[in-house]
Structure formats: structure tokens, C-alpha cells
Design a protein around this motif. Sequence first.
Motif, PDB file in Angstrom:
ATOM      1  N   VAL A  96      -7.532  -1.291   9.472  1.00 31.11           N
ATOM      2  CA  VAL A  96      -6.366  -0.413   9.567  1.00 31.11           C
ATOM      3  C   VAL A  96      -6.680   0.788  10.450  1.00 31.11           C
ATOM      4  O   VAL A  96      -5.910   1.144  11.345  1.00 31.11           O
ATOM      5  N   ILE A  97      -7.835   1.409  10.240  1.00 33.15           N
ATOM      6  CA  ILE A  97      -8.206   2.601  11.007  1.00 33.15           C
ATOM      7  C   ILE A  97      -8.381   2.261  12.486  1.00 33.15           C
ATOM      8  O   ILE A  97      -7.853   2.955  13.368  1.00 33.15           O
ATOM      9  N   GLN A  98      -9.122   1.219  12.761  1.00 36.74           N
ATOM     10  CA  GLN A  98      -9.384   0.839  14.161  1.00 36.74           C
ATOM     11  C   GLN A  98      -8.106   0.478  14.906  1.00 36.74           C
ATOM     12  O   GLN A  98      -7.908   0.867  16.060  1.00 36.74           O
ATOM     13  N   THR A  99      -7.234  -0.258  14.223  1.00 40.73           N
ATOM     14  CA  THR A  99      -5.960  -0.658  14.860  1.00 40.73           C
ATOM     15  C   THR A  99      -5.135   0.571  15.168  1.00 40.73           C
ATOM     16  O   THR A  99      -4.537   0.701  16.258  1.00 40.73           O
ATOM     17  N   ARG A 100      -5.084   1.502  14.225  1.00 35.59           N
ATOM     18  CA  ARG A 100      -4.300   2.717  14.407  1.00 35.59           C
ATOM     19  C   ARG A 100      -4.844   3.562  15.572  1.00 35.59           C
ATOM     20  O   ARG A 100      -4.089   4.031  16.428  1.00 35.59           O
ATOM     21  N   LEU A 101      -6.158   3.742  15.607  1.00 36.59           N
ATOM     22  CA  LEU A 101      -6.776   4.572  16.652  1.00 36.59           C
ATOM     23  C   LEU A 101      -6.625   3.949  18.022  1.00 36.59           C
ATOM     24  O   LEU A 101      -6.408   4.653  19.025  1.00 36.59           O
ATOM     25  N   GLN A 102      -6.747   2.639  18.109  1.00 34.78           N
ATOM     26  CA  GLN A 102      -6.628   1.957  19.403  1.00 34.78           C
ATOM     27  C   GLN A 102      -5.214   2.049  19.950  1.00 34.78           C
ATOM     28  O   GLN A 102      -5.016   2.171  21.163  1.00 34.78           O
ATOM     29  N   ALA A 103      -4.234   2.054  19.035  1.00 33.06           N
ATOM     30  CA  ALA A 103      -2.840   2.129  19.474  1.00 33.06           C
ATOM     31  C   ALA A 103      -2.464   3.534  19.908  1.00 33.06           C
ATOM     32  O   ALA A 103      -1.609   3.727  20.763  1.00 33.06           O
ATOM     33  N   GLY A 104      -3.124   4.552  19.273  1.00 31.58           N
ATOM     34  CA  GLY A 104      -2.879   5.932  19.646  1.00 31.58           C
ATOM     35  C   GLY A 104      -1.561   6.459  19.094  1.00 31.58           C
ATOM     36  O   GLY A 104      -0.859   5.839  18.354  1.00 31.58           O
ATOM     37  N   PRO A 152      -4.088 -10.390  18.029  1.00 30.87           N
ATOM     38  CA  PRO A 152      -5.472 -10.389  17.528  1.00 30.87           C
ATOM     39  C   PRO A 152      -5.605  -9.713  16.169  1.00 30.87           C
ATOM     40  O   PRO A 152      -6.440 -10.119  15.347  1.00 30.87           O
ATOM     41  N   GLU A 153      -4.782  -8.710  15.898  1.00 31.08           N
ATOM     42  CA  GLU A 153      -4.843  -8.037  14.596  1.00 31.08           C
ATOM     43  C   GLU A 153      -4.376  -8.976  13.483  1.00 31.08           C
ATOM     44  O   GLU A 153      -4.921  -8.959  12.381  1.00 31.08           O
ATOM     45  N   HIS A 154      -3.380  -9.786  13.792  1.00 27.16           N
ATOM     46  CA  HIS A 154      -2.940 -10.805  12.831  1.00 27.16           C
ATOM     47  C   HIS A 154      -4.080 -11.765  12.537  1.00 27.16           C
ATOM     48  O   HIS A 154      -4.362 -12.086  11.371  1.00 27.16           O
ATOM     49  N   ALA A 168     -12.337  -9.452  -8.388  1.00 28.77           N
ATOM     50  CA  ALA A 168     -11.899  -8.435  -7.427  1.00 28.77           C
ATOM     51  C   ALA A 168     -12.399  -8.802  -6.033  1.00 28.77           C
ATOM     52  O   ALA A 168     -13.391  -9.529  -5.885  1.00 28.77           O
ATOM     53  N   THR A 169     -11.711  -8.299  -5.022  1.00 27.17           N
ATOM     54  CA  THR A 169     -12.101  -8.584  -3.648  1.00 27.17           C
ATOM     55  C   THR A 169     -13.271  -7.711  -3.208  1.00 27.17           C
ATOM     56  O   THR A 169     -13.423  -6.574  -3.670  1.00 27.17           O
ATOM     57  N   ASP A 170     -14.063  -8.238  -2.275  1.00 28.25           N
ATOM     58  CA  ASP A 170     -15.120  -7.435  -1.668  1.00 28.25           C
ATOM     59  C   ASP A 170     -14.743  -7.058  -0.231  1.00 28.25           C
ATOM     60  O   ASP A 170     -15.577  -6.595   0.546  1.00 28.25           O
ATOM     61  N   ALA A 171     -13.442  -7.248   0.103  1.00 28.59           N
ATOM     62  CA  ALA A 171     -13.003  -7.035   1.485  1.00 28.59           C
ATOM     63  C   ALA A 171     -12.302  -5.704   1.691  1.00 28.59           C
ATOM     64  O   ALA A 171     -11.800  -5.428   2.784  1.00 28.59           O
ATOM     65  N   ARG A 172     -12.262  -4.855   0.659  1.00 32.61           N
ATOM     66  CA  ARG A 172     -11.520  -3.600   0.767  1.00 32.61           C
ATOM     67  C   ARG A 172     -12.025  -2.749   1.937  1.00 32.61           C
ATOM     68  O   ARG A 172     -11.224  -2.220   2.728  1.00 32.61           O
ATOM     69  N   ALA A 173     -13.338  -2.591   2.059  1.00 30.37           N
ATOM     70  CA  ALA A 173     -13.882  -1.734   3.122  1.00 30.37           C
ATOM     71  C   ALA A 173     -13.556  -2.296   4.500  1.00 30.37           C
ATOM     72  O   ALA A 173     -13.192  -1.548   5.425  1.00 30.37           O
ATOM     73  N   ASP A 174     -13.669  -3.618   4.668  1.00 29.79           N
ATOM     74  CA  ASP A 174     -13.367  -4.226   5.965  1.00 29.79           C
ATOM     75  C   ASP A 174     -11.881  -4.111   6.288  1.00 29.79           C
ATOM     76  O   ASP A 174     -11.504  -3.909   7.446  1.00 29.79           O
TER      77      ASP A 174
END
Length: 261
Positions: free
Chosen positions: A253-261, A115-117, A242-248
Motif C-alpha cells: 500500500v505504501i509503495q503504491t501510494r508513493l510511486q503514484a505521488g 502490476p499492483e493487482h 491469522a495471516t502472516d502477510a500483514r506487513a507485506d
Amino acid sequence: MTAMTAHVISTLPDLKQVVADQQHPLLFATVSGAHLYGFPSRDSDVDLRGVHLLPLRDILGLAAPRETQSRMWDADGVEMDLVTHDLAKFARLLLGPNGYVLEQLLSPLVVRTTPEHAALVALAPRLLTSRHAKHYRGFAKTQWRLFEKTGELKPLLYTFRVLCTGIHLMRAHELQADLPTLLTAVKAPAYVRGLVTAKAAAEHGHLSALDGAPSHERLTADIAALHAALDEAEASTALPDATDARADLNDLVIQTRLQAG
């Protein structure tokens, strides 16, 4: 995927088992290189590229984490090359902008997905910018210098491929890495299809070995014309600077990292 690429892929070792054996879990793995570009030979090595996720413990500690993992080995007579980046590094490369990693992300030759991919792929259209033209222009110049040094078909085809990819991206706002497909979309010399066929017979074949090969003067003029077409396409593209997707991307990255622990 071209018929030739599909045939060569079907003869490869079990790639899913290869990526399952890695130290860190992979969010995705795809096939890149000549197989993705539509001109593999029967003796081409297999370029596997992807993203892994480092444990949160490694990120939070004092030691700088090793963000890139690479491995080369022989599998049933096929040279395998696997390179993966930690998700955060891959995200930074995407924002570069770096067309090479975007091609890996969007490769249709998928070995592993998650799903992250899928979430990264969904962000990809917003990561395309006019600044990617610079990436492809520089890549083309590097490959052309390599061709002039070696005379091999491989860097010559890479030169045509990256210029055509850049032109098509600026015009159609679509990332296409398959050279045979690009030859239909972009005005490129008709002889390039013959070069693709010749490359299939030998990974390190030389232009000088081909009957009726285009002269160096002809190649120089045609490559210059494609550079001019890329310049024009960049100047007139509707892609943003420039991209407007930096924040998303940062949130992902943060959510994936936190969910994995």
C-alpha cells in the motif's frame, strides 16, 4: 468459468470502457456476483468490483477521504453496478478476514489488471485463514433468512454457494466461488444443478414455480448438513488462524501510494 457464464459475459456492454471512465485510476476491476458464482440469468445485473487509488494529496489532507466509490446505471438494457475501494481500505478488508473481497480479487473474470493487482493476487494464498469460515457461515445464515422470506431461487443458491465455498476453502485451501464447480468438489444435493438451470431463466424466479422442487424440510436438512460439514472442516483445517502477510500488504500500500505521488 462455466459455459453459461461465458455466454452471458459475451453479450455484455464494453466493460473495459466502463472502468476506463472512472474518476480515479483503477488498479483492478473484476466481475463478481452471479456471473462469478456460476448462476447468472439473462437479465442479471453486472456487479463490477475493484480497487482505485486516491491521490496522495487526498490522503494527507485534513478532510477524511471518501474511500468507497459506487455507481449504478443502465447500459444497453443491462443494469450495471460498480463499487470500488481505495487500496488502503481494500487491504483492511482483506485482513478482516473478508471472503467477499478475496473473491473479487481472485475473480477469473478480469476487466482491468495492473502490476499492483498481480502483487495483491500473489499475496492472496497467505491471506487465507481458518477465520474465513466464520465469514461464510454468517453469509449463509443471512441468505437463508432472505430465502425463507422471499422464496426466491437467488438467495437459496447463494446459501448453497457460500457454504460450499467455505467448506472447500477449509479443506483444499483454495478459494472457489463457482457453484457448479463446487458441486463436484463438495458433497452437495444433486438437485442444486437443476436449481442453477432454473435460475438462468429468471433472475427472480421462485422455488415454488418449479416442478419437483425439494420441500422446505428437505432444504432445511441439507443446509444444516452443509453447516455441520463447514464446522468440521474448520475444526480440522490446516489453514492458520491469522495471516502472516500483514506487513507485506502494508508495504504494498505504501509503495503504491508513493510511486503514484
